[in-house]
Write a protein that holds these residues in place. Sequence first.
Motif, mmCIF file in Angstrom:
data_model
loop_
_atom_site.group_PDB
_atom_site.id
_atom_site.type_symbol
_atom_site.label_atom_id
_atom_site.label_comp_id
_atom_site.label_asym_id
_atom_site.label_seq_id
_atom_site.Cartn_x
_atom_site.Cartn_y
_atom_site.Cartn_z
ATOM 1 N N TRP A 51 39.066 58.437 47.400
ATOM 2 C CA TRP A 51 38.303 57.744 46.275
ATOM 3 C C TRP A 51 38.702 58.439 44.884
ATOM 4 O O TRP A 51 38.446 57.578 43.976
ATOM 5 C CB TRP A 51 36.771 57.939 46.778
ATOM 6 N N ASN A 52 39.210 59.599 45.037
ATOM 7 C CA ASN A 52 39.483 60.288 43.802
ATOM 8 C C ASN A 52 40.953 59.466 43.272
ATOM 9 O O ASN A 52 41.053 59.077 42.095
ATOM 10 C CB ASN A 52 39.733 61.637 43.966
ATOM 11 N N GLN A 53 41.658 59.087 44.308
ATOM 12 C CA GLN A 53 42.631 58.372 43.769
ATOM 13 C C GLN A 53 42.527 57.036 43.242
ATOM 14 O O GLN A 53 42.870 56.367 42.398
ATOM 15 C CB GLN A 53 43.836 57.997 44.981
ATOM 16 N N TYR A 54 41.572 56.360 44.039
ATOM 17 C CA TYR A 54 40.918 55.058 43.397
ATOM 18 C C TYR A 54 40.466 55.107 42.044
ATOM 19 O O TYR A 54 40.687 54.222 41.178
ATOM 20 C CB TYR A 54 39.561 54.455 44.310
ATOM 21 N N LEU A 55 39.666 56.195 41.687
ATOM 22 C CA LEU A 55 39.203 56.298 40.431
ATOM 23 C C LEU A 55 40.310 56.664 39.533
ATOM 24 O O LEU A 55 40.241 56.200 38.311
ATOM 25 C CB LEU A 55 38.086 57.614 40.489
ATOM 26 N N SER A 56 41.325 57.641 39.736
ATOM 27 C CA SER A 56 42.428 57.601 38.955
ATOM 28 C C SER A 56 43.138 56.512 38.627
ATOM 29 O O SER A 56 43.727 56.334 37.490
ATOM 30 C CB SER A 56 43.295 58.731 39.478
ATOM 31 N N ASP A 57 43.286 55.484 39.519
ATOM 32 C CA ASP A 57 44.026 54.366 39.526
ATOM 33 C C ASP A 57 43.001 53.190 38.930
ATOM 34 O O ASP A 57 43.541 51.912 38.855
ATOM 35 C CB ASP A 57 44.629 54.011 40.938
ATOM 36 N N LYS A 58 41.807 53.321 38.647
ATOM 37 C CA LYS A 58 40.925 52.441 37.971
ATOM 38 C C LYS A 58 40.644 51.342 39.000
ATOM 39 O O LYS A 58 40.941 50.189 38.513
ATOM 40 C CB LYS A 58 41.346 52.005 36.372
ATOM 41 N N GLN A 59 40.563 51.574 40.217
ATOM 42 C CA GLN A 59 40.555 50.636 41.330
ATOM 43 C C GLN A 59 39.071 50.564 42.027
ATOM 44 O O GLN A 59 38.871 50.267 43.224
ATOM 45 C CB GLN A 59 41.606 50.933 42.367
ATOM 46 N N VAL A 60 38.232 51.032 41.122
ATOM 47 C CA VAL A 60 36.839 50.812 41.541
ATOM 48 C C VAL A 60 35.956 50.235 40.619
ATOM 49 O O VAL A 60 36.087 50.447 39.159
ATOM 50 C CB VAL A 60 36.303 52.312 41.888
ATOM 51 N N LYS A 61 34.822 50.014 40.947
ATOM 52 C CA LYS A 61 33.861 49.416 40.199
ATOM 53 C C LYS A 61 32.352 50.287 40.500
ATOM 54 O O LYS A 61 32.034 50.800 41.611
ATOM 55 C CB LYS A 61 33.125 47.977 40.415
ATOM 56 N N LEU A 62 31.883 50.682 39.392
ATOM 57 C CA LEU A 62 30.547 51.341 39.514
ATOM 58 C C LEU A 62 29.318 50.446 39.682
ATOM 59 O O LEU A 62 29.255 49.531 38.895
ATOM 60 C CB LEU A 62 30.207 52.308 38.370
ATOM 61 N N GLY A 63 28.408 50.678 40.935
ATOM 62 C CA GLY A 63 27.412 49.679 41.088
ATOM 63 C C GLY A 63 26.128 50.379 41.163
ATOM 64 O O GLY A 63 26.273 51.296 41.520
ATOM 65 N N GLU A 64 24.986 49.340 41.093
ATOM 66 C CA GLU A 64 23.628 49.900 41.587
ATOM 67 C C GLU A 64 22.934 48.707 42.337
ATOM 68 O O GLU A 64 23.263 47.644 42.038
ATOM 69 C CB GLU A 64 22.987 50.342 40.418
ATOM 70 N N THR A 65 22.150 49.217 43.228
ATOM 71 C CA THR A 65 21.351 48.132 44.076
ATOM 72 C C THR A 65 20.110 48.710 44.206
ATOM 73 O O THR A 65 19.962 50.022 44.855
ATOM 74 C CB THR A 65 22.105 47.515 45.217
ATOM 75 N N VAL A 66 19.052 47.875 44.326
ATOM 76 C CA VAL A 66 17.690 48.193 44.797
ATOM 77 C C VAL A 66 17.348 47.777 46.200
ATOM 78 O O VAL A 66 17.464 46.471 46.361
ATOM 79 C CB VAL A 66 16.677 47.874 43.754
ATOM 80 N N LEU A 67 16.938 48.480 47.013
ATOM 81 C CA LEU A 67 16.558 48.113 48.479
ATOM 82 C C LEU A 67 15.076 47.431 48.473
ATOM 83 O O LEU A 67 14.436 47.914 47.961
ATOM 84 C CB LEU A 67 16.463 49.435 49.570
ATOM 85 N N HIS A 96 35.117 49.538 45.981
ATOM 86 C CA HIS A 96 36.540 49.516 45.706
ATOM 87 C C HIS A 96 37.185 48.332 45.361
ATOM 88 O O HIS A 96 36.610 47.234 45.913
ATOM 89 C CB HIS A 96 37.339 49.830 47.405
ATOM 90 N N ASP A 97 37.841 48.330 44.343
ATOM 91 C CA ASP A 97 38.423 47.133 43.583
ATOM 92 C C ASP A 97 39.953 47.018 43.655
ATOM 93 O O ASP A 97 40.511 47.385 42.618
ATOM 94 C CB ASP A 97 37.751 46.995 42.114
ATOM 95 N N PRO A 98 40.354 46.336 44.638
ATOM 96 C CA PRO A 98 42.274 46.579 44.780
ATOM 97 C C PRO A 98 42.906 45.510 44.005
ATOM 98 O O PRO A 98 43.801 45.431 44.304
ATOM 99 C CB PRO A 98 42.169 46.317 46.318
ATOM 100 N N LYS A 99 42.110 44.909 42.997
ATOM 101 C CA LYS A 99 42.826 43.890 42.342
ATOM 102 C C LYS A 99 44.069 44.361 41.376
ATOM 103 O O LYS A 99 43.939 45.458 40.659
ATOM 104 C CB LYS A 99 41.871 43.223 41.192
#
Length: 432
Positions: A318-334, A386-389
């Motif tokens: 996940w640190n590698q995903y963040l470094s490569d900008k392959q993630v999205k930050l999100g929120e959801t309410v249960l 994870h956003d592998p686009k």
Amino acid sequence: HSRLAVNHVPKASSTEHSRRAGRGMFGLAEQIRSESGLMTTVVAGMVVGAAEIPELRLIKRFKGQLTMLAVSVLFILLAADLSLASVVALGWGSVFTVLTLMFLVRPLNILLCTWNSQLNWQQKMFVSWVAPRGIVSASVSSLFAILLTQKGINGGDSIKALVFLTIMMTVFSQGLTARFVAQFLGITSSAAKGAVIVGSNPLSRLIGKIFKDRGESVVLIDTDEESCKQAETEGLQTYKSSALDTNVLQEAGLESVGTFLAMTKNGEVNLVLAQRAAEEFKPPRVLAVYPKSPQQKNQNSKDKVQQAFSTELNLKTWNQYLSDKQVKLGETVLKKLGFEFQKTHLQALIRSGELMPILIERQGSLQVLPATENWQPGDRIIYLLHDPKPKLLKRLSGSQQKGLTMERHPAVEEVPIPTVVLEADSEKIPTK
């Protein structure tokens, strides 16, 4: 040379040396001038507290134990010399006097003493309610009663009786209600905010920035200079040192924050750091990133330290995903409607490695999410998706950003819930 000698004093002996030094200074001051021993030891304590003394925390802990013992014994000795008849003889006027002290004099005193302090109004209110224990006034009033009686002056016993009536009323009323008052004001240890995070990596810095954006204090600790500089460029306070140094943890403010999180790249080190922080500082929440199934750890250690985020977490990935900008930050309410389906959907994304929950907000309190946390309807989950686009497609679509923004993503929000289940859940929810 004296500093070198102090550093070589064994840790187990530092408290014993402190006790002997205090008794020696007290006795010497009493020999020089009567009643000067107490002031001498107080000044000595101020000097020691301001100096850079090794293992100062051990000395303070030992001082606290001695204080508790001395206060308990002294109260018993002083109260044994008190006549109950002298308290009753004061009448109802003494009760109104004590109430005036409790609800008028003491709050005004605390307000003036904390005028320019960093305490908020809730903390000032709590201090106004429970601040003094009365041991000094009890001791002085007992001494005055003896001296006045020796000189043939009336009123000494009345002063002593009034002081002890004050102590009895405040201890009884405020001692029984202190916990409820703290809960009402929201200043219990479980409500403490802020975090000390060990390990400066892309994920820890992201968590630190989320906390900081909410106005909470965040401190990162790491031994790597480049990682510390990166955190500083992102506006985070850092300490370039080892988290095994308790002095560094104390300077970082671990005694007052609500969360300690160890998330270096070494899971075993994280667990050791978290266990030590839990034993030394006892913060309300202690979490660490460590291997999935640490069965080799004893139950006591697992009770003190919670596993952070998820049992499926691969921190390096996940640190590698963040470094490569392959993630999205999100929120959801249960939600209550279809809660079990929504929770199952999120857990499936976690197991597949597509989603990692990092924070949970419940009743307005934002905390690092423990792996074993029982989710409840109404919880707000902050996660990474994870956003592998490929980067080329991101540029063409214009979705590449300098920083992560918190959004709600269809892959998480669109939960396939059968209509029958929604209707059944809606019937369970009471209508207003």
